[in-house]
Design a protein around this motif. Structure first.
Motif, short mmCIF file in Angstrom:
data_model
loop_
_atom_site.label_atom_id
_atom_site.label_comp_id
_atom_site.label_asym_id
_atom_site.label_seq_id
_atom_site.Cartn_x
_atom_site.Cartn_y
_atom_site.Cartn_z
N LYS A 408 17.25 -38.33 34.44
CA LYS A 408 16.01 -37.59 34.74
C LYS A 408 16.27 -36.19 35.26
CE LYS A 408 13.67 -41.10 33.40
NZ LYS A 408 13.07 -41.09 32.04
N HIS A 409 17.54 -35.77 35.32
CA HIS A 409 17.83 -34.37 35.60
C HIS A 409 17.40 -33.53 34.40
CE1 HIS A 409 20.70 -35.49 38.93
NE2 HIS A 409 20.22 -34.35 39.40
N TYR A 410 17.06 -32.27 34.66
CA TYR A 410 16.81 -31.33 33.57
C TYR A 410 18.03 -30.44 33.39
CZ TYR A 410 11.89 -32.45 32.93
OH TYR A 410 10.72 -33.09 32.62
N PHE A 411 18.33 -30.13 32.12
CA PHE A 411 19.47 -29.30 31.79
C PHE A 411 19.01 -28.13 30.92
CE2 PHE A 411 20.99 -33.52 32.62
CZ PHE A 411 22.14 -33.33 33.36
N ARG A 412 19.53 -26.96 31.20
CA ARG A 412 19.24 -25.78 30.37
C ARG A 412 20.45 -25.54 29.47
NH1 ARG A 412 16.16 -21.24 33.28
NH2 ARG A 412 14.61 -22.90 32.94
N ARG A 413 20.18 -25.46 28.17
CA ARG A 413 21.28 -25.40 27.19
C ARG A 413 21.15 -24.20 26.27
NH1 ARG A 413 21.14 -31.80 25.38
NH2 ARG A 413 22.28 -32.61 27.18
N LEU A 414 22.29 -23.69 25.88
CA LEU A 414 22.38 -22.67 24.83
C LEU A 414 22.91 -23.34 23.57
CD1 LEU A 414 22.49 -19.75 23.68
CD2 LEU A 414 24.79 -19.58 24.67
N ILE A 415 22.17 -23.22 22.48
CA ILE A 415 22.57 -23.82 21.20
C ILE A 415 22.60 -22.73 20.13
CG2 ILE A 415 22.01 -25.58 19.47
CD1 ILE A 415 22.34 -26.96 22.06
N PHE A 416 23.71 -22.61 19.43
CA PHE A 416 23.75 -21.76 18.24
C PHE A 416 23.27 -22.60 17.06
CE2 PHE A 416 27.40 -19.37 20.41
CZ PHE A 416 26.53 -18.42 20.93
N LEU A 417 22.23 -22.15 16.37
CA LEU A 417 21.61 -22.97 15.33
C LEU A 417 22.49 -23.14 14.10
CD1 LEU A 417 17.87 -21.87 15.60
CD2 LEU A 417 19.07 -23.77 16.71
N SER A 418 23.55 -22.33 13.99
CA SER A 418 24.50 -22.55 12.90
C SER A 418 25.30 -23.83 13.12
CB SER A 418 25.46 -21.35 12.79
OG SER A 418 26.16 -21.17 14.01
N ASN A 419 25.32 -24.32 14.37
CA ASN A 419 26.01 -25.57 14.70
C ASN A 419 25.14 -26.30 15.72
OD1 ASN A 419 27.90 -27.56 14.80
ND2 ASN A 419 29.53 -26.31 15.70
N ARG A 420 23.98 -26.78 15.25
CA ARG A 420 22.90 -27.20 16.14
C ARG A 420 23.20 -28.46 16.94
NH1 ARG A 420 18.11 -26.84 13.95
NH2 ARG A 420 18.77 -25.39 12.34
N ASN A 421 24.27 -29.17 16.60
CA ASN A 421 24.60 -30.38 17.35
C ASN A 421 25.68 -30.15 18.40
OD1 ASN A 421 22.72 -32.15 16.29
ND2 ASN A 421 24.02 -32.71 14.57
N VAL A 422 26.01 -28.90 18.64
CA VAL A 422 27.01 -28.57 19.66
C VAL A 422 26.34 -27.76 20.76
CG1 VAL A 422 29.13 -27.30 20.15
CG2 VAL A 422 28.92 -28.60 18.02
N VAL A 423 26.49 -28.22 22.02
CA VAL A 423 25.97 -27.47 23.16
C VAL A 423 26.99 -26.39 23.50
CG1 VAL A 423 25.30 -27.59 25.58
CG2 VAL A 423 24.69 -29.45 24.03
N GLN A 424 26.60 -25.12 23.32
CA GLN A 424 27.52 -24.02 23.58
C GLN A 424 27.74 -23.83 25.08
OE1 GLN A 424 28.89 -22.62 20.96
NE2 GLN A 424 30.26 -21.33 22.12
N SER A 425 26.66 -23.97 25.84
CA SER A 425 26.76 -23.84 27.28
C SER A 425 25.61 -24.63 27.90
CB SER A 425 26.67 -22.36 27.68
OG SER A 425 26.84 -22.22 29.08
N GLU A 426 25.83 -25.15 29.12
CA GLU A 426 24.81 -25.99 29.74
C GLU A 426 24.87 -25.82 31.25
OE1 GLU A 426 23.73 -30.34 28.65
OE2 GLU A 426 25.21 -30.50 30.26
N ALA A 427 23.69 -25.75 31.85
CA ALA A 427 23.57 -25.72 33.31
C ALA A 427 22.58 -26.79 33.74
CB ALA A 427 23.11 -24.34 33.79
N ARG A 428 22.85 -27.42 34.88
CA ARG A 428 21.92 -28.42 35.39
C ARG A 428 20.93 -27.73 36.33
NH1 ARG A 428 24.54 -33.59 38.03
NH2 ARG A 428 24.98 -32.17 39.76
N LEU A 429 19.66 -28.03 36.14
CA LEU A 429 18.63 -27.47 37.01
C LEU A 429 18.48 -28.35 38.23
CD1 LEU A 429 15.93 -26.57 34.31
CD2 LEU A 429 17.76 -25.14 35.20
N LEU A 430 18.20 -27.71 39.34
CA LEU A 430 17.99 -28.48 40.57
C LEU A 430 16.73 -29.33 40.44
CD1 LEU A 430 18.88 -25.72 43.16
CD2 LEU A 430 20.22 -27.75 42.63
N LYS A 431 16.75 -30.50 41.00
CA LYS A 431 15.65 -31.46 40.80
C LYS A 431 14.31 -30.90 41.26
CE LYS A 431 17.90 -35.94 40.66
NZ LYS A 431 17.95 -37.29 41.22
#
Length: 627
Positions: A408-431
């Motif tokens: 139930k944590h939220y995560f902010r992710r950067l996705i390059f759509l040329s490789n849409r199933n790979v998370v390029q970068s991710e940060a966890r948002l505070l609850k």
């Protein structure tokens, strides 16, 4: 009795058809489906009072069934005298208004504009057996005669397998004449065909060519496709795009037939697209588990992956999906990923949307009326909110999105759509800054604020990020490698380069090494890295290399500059974290390394600073080995 010809060229021979119907007798032969399979489409384009010509009628019951439901002004022609005699005898008293004539469809004896509909069920396919000059000339004469005997506004309805050369010829001929070209896929046309009859691995289509009045100088061409019998037609820009769309549906039908006949085809995936926009809506992966013992209730299931979780190993990697299928206990499991940019109402609406389509991928042996279960994690479809999207000149289109994880944590992710199933970068948002909490807090502030008070500024992004969280296992391993520094206090405020870290993605997909780019492991560049490290410093590199020969070369080059080399492989990934040092005498045994990791963690865990309690540095180094 085998009535099929030795060569497809025999389909164009009058002698073949005479012999065929003599051997076949009076039993009806239905090419490409019966009236019940075709009636929905036929009644869409044939009105009860219209005059209909059926070319190459054979001994099909189609004309008789059309007659019995009210379409009675029907003329049937065929080149076989045997079959015309049979059909006359069969219908003379019961269907007096319907006529049967022996006639060559390339030289018809009817006046111009005699009919509103010309119906062809498999005849064009039978004649156009190859692309030799003689065959093409015969087909040109046939299609010209069809055009001559049709009235303006009339339709040529051709039921066909739409093989490439046939589609090209029919579409090309009528589009040049200024007719509207529409192609319908006939729904489930082969499912009800009797096993005793020949089966076709290709789906059945209907060409609907509508005759327009010629307009001098007009170059207008209309191409349409109906992927479903009762669906809306989609306008396409060219004959080539129409042919491509038909080919995609043929490939899908072939895939379905293969999946029905046998399990274990290997990695099978496909996109299901929005019928109106053509945009991908669902990505399906078919996973068979041959070791699962079959029972009545474990043949087949569908697993809906919650939005944003399709990048996780269990759902995004082939080995992960195999593990998921095995633990679910079904012979065949289809995982379904939901696409960003699409709107989904909920699990029930997804199930209703997918039910008919996924059944086409079911394995053989499914009991009749078997209820197929739809599975998921937690019973919902997850949460995904796109915060930003744009296009980078270096990396192409990308998206920044917030997704809800399993905890139930939220995560902010950067996705390059040329490789849409790979998370390029991710940060966890505070609850406390989850979407629901932000809404509630904003609402509460509005209640408390005086009417003339200024609007609050939005929360600064930095205040919403959990700085203690590392999303990737290889990043955790890279940080754990700092334990190789004998004095962890060096990390705190010293202006020296005790550590250099590289985690750089390569943008060249043709290389066998996707991280780092080759320039970052070039000898001259490595010498520069060496020159800025302190004697006890550590150079940490994320290596992602599938080419074993190239990897050996990179390791050899690294050892030439950094004689002491440790490696930490990341389970379930290609990533390997390399820890490089200058002096072999600094080598640490595993117990000593783990003690230093514990000391480093104590140094980093300072009061008031964030720390992810699930991250234990010493655990990350238990599997480290010296190269």
């Amino acid at each position: 009795m085998n009535l099929l010809p030795k060569s497809c060229k025999e389909f164009g021979s009058a002698d073949y058809w005479e012999k065929f119907f003599q051997q076949r007798g009076r039993r009806a032969f239905e090419w490409y489906g019966s009236y019940l399979e075709l009636c929905g489409l036929l009644h869409k384009y044939i009105k009860p009072r219209e005059k209909v010509l059926v070319i190459g009628c054979g001994n099909s019951e189609l004309s008789e069934q059309l007659y019995d439901v009210g379409i009675q002004d029907i003329v049937n022609i065929d080149i076989s005298e045997v079959v015309i005699k049979q059909m006359k005898e069969r219908n003379a008293s019961r269907r007096p208004q319907m006529s049967f004539l022996k006639m060559d469809m390339t030289q018809m004896e009817f006046p111009d504009a005699s009919f509103q509909v010309v119906l062809d069920k498999g005849t064009l396919d039978a004649v156009l057996t190859d692309e030799e000059e003689k065959t093409l000339h015969q087909v040109d004469r046939m299609l010209a005669e069809v055009g001559r005997v049709l009235q303006v506004g009339g339709r040529y309805l051709c039921i066909s397998l739409a093989q490439a050369h046939i589609l090209k010829k029919a579409v090309g001929h009528f589009s040049r004449e200024g007719w509207m070209v529409r192609v319908h896929q006939v729904a489930n046309s082969q499912d009800q065909v009797l096993e005793a009859e020949p089966r076709f691995s290709l789906p059945v289509f209907a060409f609907i060519m509508t005759k327009f009045r010629p307009v001098p100088g007009s170059a207008l061409q209309i191409f349409e496709l109906c992927a479903q019998e009762q669906g809306k037609p989609v306008r396409l820009e060219s004959a080539e795009r129409l042919a491509e769309a038909v080919r995609e549906r043929q490939q899908y039908a072939w895939l379905c037939s293969q999946l029905y006949r046998k399990a274990g085809l290997g990695s099978v995936s496909l996109d299901l697209c929005d019928g109106d926009t053509g945009e991908p809506r669902y990505t399906l992966h078919v996973v068979d588990s041959p070791t699962v013992k079959p029972s009545r209730d474990n043949h087949f299931a569908i697993f809906i992956i919650p939005q944003g979780r399709e990048t996780e190993w269990l759902f995004g990697m082939e080995e992960g999906r195999k593990q998921l299928a095995a633990s679910a206990g079904f012979r065949r499991l289809i995982t379904v990923a939901l696409h960003r940019g699409q709107r989904y109402e909920g699990m029930d609406s997804i199930q209703a949307e997918l039910s008919a389509r996924v059944m086409e991928l079911a394995p053989a042996g499914m009991p009749a009326q078997q209820q197929v279960p739809f599975l998921s994690v937690g019973g919902d479809i997850g949460v995904r909110t796109v915060q930003h999207q744009d296009c980078s000149p270096l990396s192409g289109s990308y998206v920044v999105e917030d997704v809800q994880g399993d905890d139930k944590h939220y995560f902010r992710r950067l996705i390059f759509l040329s490789n849409r199933n790979v998370v390029q970068s991710e940060a966890r948002l505070l609850k406390d800054v989850s979407h629901r909490a932000q809404k509630k807090r904003k609402k509460d502030r509005k209640k408390q604020r005086p009417a003339d008070a200024p609007e609050d500024l939005p929360t600064a992004p930095g205040q919403s990020i959990d700085k203690s969280y590392l999303c990737c296992e290889h990043h955790k391993a890279m940080v754990a490698g700092l334990a190789l520094l004998r004095n962890p206090e060096l990390l705190l405020g010293q202006p020296h380069y005790n550590v250099v870290m590289f985690d750089v993605d390569s943008k060249d997909p043709t290389l066998g090494m996707s991280c780092p780019p080759p320039a970052f492991v070039d000898q001259s560049f490595l010498q520069k890295v060496k020159s800025i490290l302190t004697p006890e410093g550590v150079f940490i590199l994320n290596l992602v290399c599938r080419d074993l020969g190239l990897k050996d070369s990179v390791l050899t080059g690294l050892k030439a500059v950094f004689p002491l080399l440790y490696v930490r492989r990341i389970e379930g990934e290609v990533n390997e974290i390399l820890f490089c040092q200058l002096h072999p005498e600094q080598k640490l045994a595993t117990p000593e390394l783990l003690e230093m990791a514990q000391a480093l963690e104590q140094t980093l865990r300072k009061p008031g600073k964030g720390w992810d309690d699930t991250y234990i540095l010493s655990d990350m180094l238990k599997t480290v080995k010296i190269v």
